[in-house]
Design a protein around this motif. Sequence first.
Motif, PDB file in Angstrom:
ATOM      1  N   LEU A 171       0.779  -1.109   0.116  1.00 23.36           N
ATOM      2  CA  LEU A 171       0.045   0.089  -0.101  1.00 23.36           C
ATOM      3  C   LEU A 171       0.710   1.337  -0.006  1.00 23.36           C
ATOM      4  N   ILE A 172       2.300   1.192   0.522  1.00 24.39           N
ATOM      5  CA  ILE A 172       3.054   2.367   0.234  1.00 24.39           C
ATOM      6  C   ILE A 172       3.123   2.698  -1.131  1.00 24.39           C
ATOM      7  N   LYS A 173       2.968   2.143  -2.163  1.00 21.03           N
ATOM      8  CA  LYS A 173       2.918   2.284  -3.416  1.00 21.03           C
ATOM      9  C   LYS A 173       1.820   3.220  -3.975  1.00 21.03           C
ATOM     10  N   GLU A 174       0.609   2.952  -3.046  1.00 18.55           N
ATOM     11  CA  GLU A 174      -0.485   3.599  -3.508  1.00 18.55           C
ATOM     12  C   GLU A 174      -0.338   4.953  -2.736  1.00 18.55           C
ATOM     13  N   LEU A 175       0.052   4.938  -1.539  1.00 18.01           N
ATOM     14  CA  LEU A 175       0.261   6.217  -0.757  1.00 18.01           C
ATOM     15  C   LEU A 175       1.296   7.229  -1.502  1.00 18.01           C
ATOM     16  N   LEU A 176       2.225   6.780  -1.976  1.00 16.62           N
ATOM     17  CA  LEU A 176       3.149   7.761  -2.799  1.00 16.62           C
ATOM     18  C   LEU A 176       2.283   8.236  -4.117  1.00 16.62           C
ATOM     19  N   SER A 177       1.467   7.292  -4.833  1.00 16.32           N
ATOM     20  CA  SER A 177       0.801   7.727  -5.757  1.00 16.32           C
ATOM     21  C   SER A 177      -0.533   8.750  -5.491  1.00 16.32           C
ATOM     22  N   VAL A 178      -1.253   8.606  -4.244  1.00 18.65           N
ATOM     23  CA  VAL A 178      -1.685   9.649  -3.815  1.00 18.65           C
ATOM     24  C   VAL A 178      -1.454  10.953  -3.531  1.00 18.65           C
ATOM     25  N   THR A 179      -0.089  10.880  -3.016  1.00 15.72           N
ATOM     26  CA  THR A 179       0.598  12.137  -2.452  1.00 15.72           C
ATOM     27  C   THR A 179       1.121  12.939  -3.764  1.00 15.72           C
ATOM     28  N   LYS A 180       1.362  12.245  -4.736  1.00 14.32           N
ATOM     29  CA  LYS A 180       1.503  12.847  -5.937  1.00 14.32           C
ATOM     30  C   LYS A 180       0.577  13.444  -6.582  1.00 14.32           C
ATOM     31  N   GLN A 181      -0.638  12.746  -6.626  1.00 16.06           N
ATOM     32  CA  GLN A 181      -1.847  13.190  -6.838  1.00 16.06           C
ATOM     33  C   GLN A 181      -2.054  14.995  -6.099  1.00 16.06           C
ATOM     34  N   ILE A 182      -2.044  14.580  -4.941  1.00 11.59           N
ATOM     35  CA  ILE A 182      -2.465  15.707  -4.153  1.00 11.59           C
ATOM     36  C   ILE A 182      -1.179  16.905  -4.399  1.00 11.59           C
ATOM     37  N   PHE A 183      -0.143  16.645  -4.785  1.00  5.54           N
ATOM     38  CA  PHE A 183       0.863  17.696  -5.010  1.00  5.54           C
ATOM     39  C   PHE A 183       0.473  18.265  -6.408  1.00  5.54           C
ATOM     40  N   ASP A 184       0.021  17.533  -7.461  1.00  2.00           N
ATOM     41  CA  ASP A 184      -0.406  17.875  -8.831  1.00  2.00           C
ATOM     42  C   ASP A 184      -1.895  18.846  -8.702  1.00  2.00           C
ATOM     43  N   ASN A 185      -2.698  18.473  -7.559  1.00  2.00           N
ATOM     44  CA  ASN A 185      -3.829  19.095  -7.345  1.00  2.00           C
ATOM     45  C   ASN A 185      -3.345  20.743  -6.979  1.00  2.00           C
ATOM     46  N   HIS A 186      -2.349  20.803  -5.904  1.00  2.42           N
ATOM     47  CA  HIS A 186      -2.026  21.952  -5.397  1.00  2.42           C
ATOM     48  C   HIS A 186      -1.180  22.945  -6.495  1.00  2.42           C
ATOM     49  N   LEU A 187      -0.593  22.062  -7.409  1.00  3.11           N
ATOM     50  CA  LEU A 187       0.135  22.723  -8.534  1.00  3.11           C
ATOM     51  C   LEU A 187      -0.933  23.439  -9.567  1.00  3.11           C
ATOM     52  N   VAL A 188      -1.970  22.712  -9.756  1.00  2.00           N
ATOM     53  CA  VAL A 188      -3.113  23.055 -10.727  1.00  2.00           C
ATOM     54  C   VAL A 188      -3.850  24.368 -10.009  1.00  2.00           C
ATOM     55  N   ASP A 189      -4.050  24.406  -8.633  1.00  2.00           N
ATOM     56  CA  ASP A 189      -4.576  25.539  -8.016  1.00  2.00           C
ATOM     57  C   ASP A 189      -3.298  26.606  -8.092  1.00  2.00           C
ATOM     58  N   ALA A 190      -2.162  26.321  -7.790  1.00  2.00           N
ATOM     59  CA  ALA A 190      -1.347  27.730  -7.931  1.00  2.00           C
ATOM     60  C   ALA A 190      -1.374  28.146  -9.332  1.00  2.00           C
ATOM     61  N   ILE A 191      -1.405  27.471 -10.331  1.00  2.00           N
ATOM     62  CA  ILE A 191      -1.289  27.863 -11.640  1.00  2.00           C
ATOM     63  C   ILE A 191      -2.465  28.475 -12.150  1.00  2.00           C
ATOM     64  N   SER A 192      -3.690  28.180 -11.591  1.00  2.00           N
ATOM     65  CA  SER A 192      -4.795  28.846 -11.889  1.00  2.00           C
ATOM     66  C   SER A 192      -5.087  30.161 -11.245  1.00  2.00           C
ATOM     67  N   MET A 193      -4.421  30.224 -10.005  1.00  2.99           N
ATOM     68  CA  MET A 193      -4.287  31.540  -9.093  1.00  2.99           C
ATOM     69  C   MET A 193      -3.551  32.558 -10.081  1.00  2.99           C
ATOM     70  N   LEU A 194      -2.278  32.087 -10.378  1.00  2.00           N
ATOM     71  CA  LEU A 194      -1.444  32.922 -11.087  1.00  2.00           C
ATOM     72  C   LEU A 194      -2.077  33.469 -12.421  1.00  2.00           C
ATOM     73  N   GLU A 195      -2.827  32.605 -13.208  1.00  3.13           N
ATOM     74  CA  GLU A 195      -3.522  32.986 -14.372  1.00  3.13           C
ATOM     75  C   GLU A 195      -4.455  34.018 -14.114  1.00  3.13           C
ATOM     76  N   ASN A 196      -5.237  33.933 -13.034  1.00  7.25           N
ATOM     77  CA  ASN A 196      -6.236  34.684 -12.551  1.00  7.25           C
ATOM     78  C   ASN A 196      -5.389  36.208 -12.288  1.00  7.25           C
TER      79      ASN A 196
END
Length: 108
Positions: A79-104
């Motif tokens: 399950l550590i593999k899944e945990l690392l994958s979920v953590t990457k998805q959370i990072f990607d979500n934060h990155l998308v939010d930051a990019i969206s904020m910068l575009e605004n």
Amino acid sequence: MYQDIQHFKSDFFKALAHPLRIKILEALVDGDKNVNEIQTLLGSEGSAVSQQLSVLRSKNVVYGVKDGTSVIYSLRDPLIKELLSVTKQIFDNHLVDAISMLENIKNQ
């Protein structure tokens, strides 16, 4: 019992709280490896890798099996593999939010 789970989680996340440990776990997601293989993949010194593997072993995140003169390391729980994958998805979500904020800000 609830406190036991909280302590386990706290200790578990403390074990993950180092970038080299995360890199080691990501290397082990692809299969079992010895210290030299991990060291080569990560481009790190053997002593640093060994030190971080020791922390991960002491927290039961990885385990090692002696194979001749070397030790082969594995993830303790798949399950550590899944945990690392979920953590990457959370990072990607934060990155998308930051990019969206910068575009605004840019479009104002």
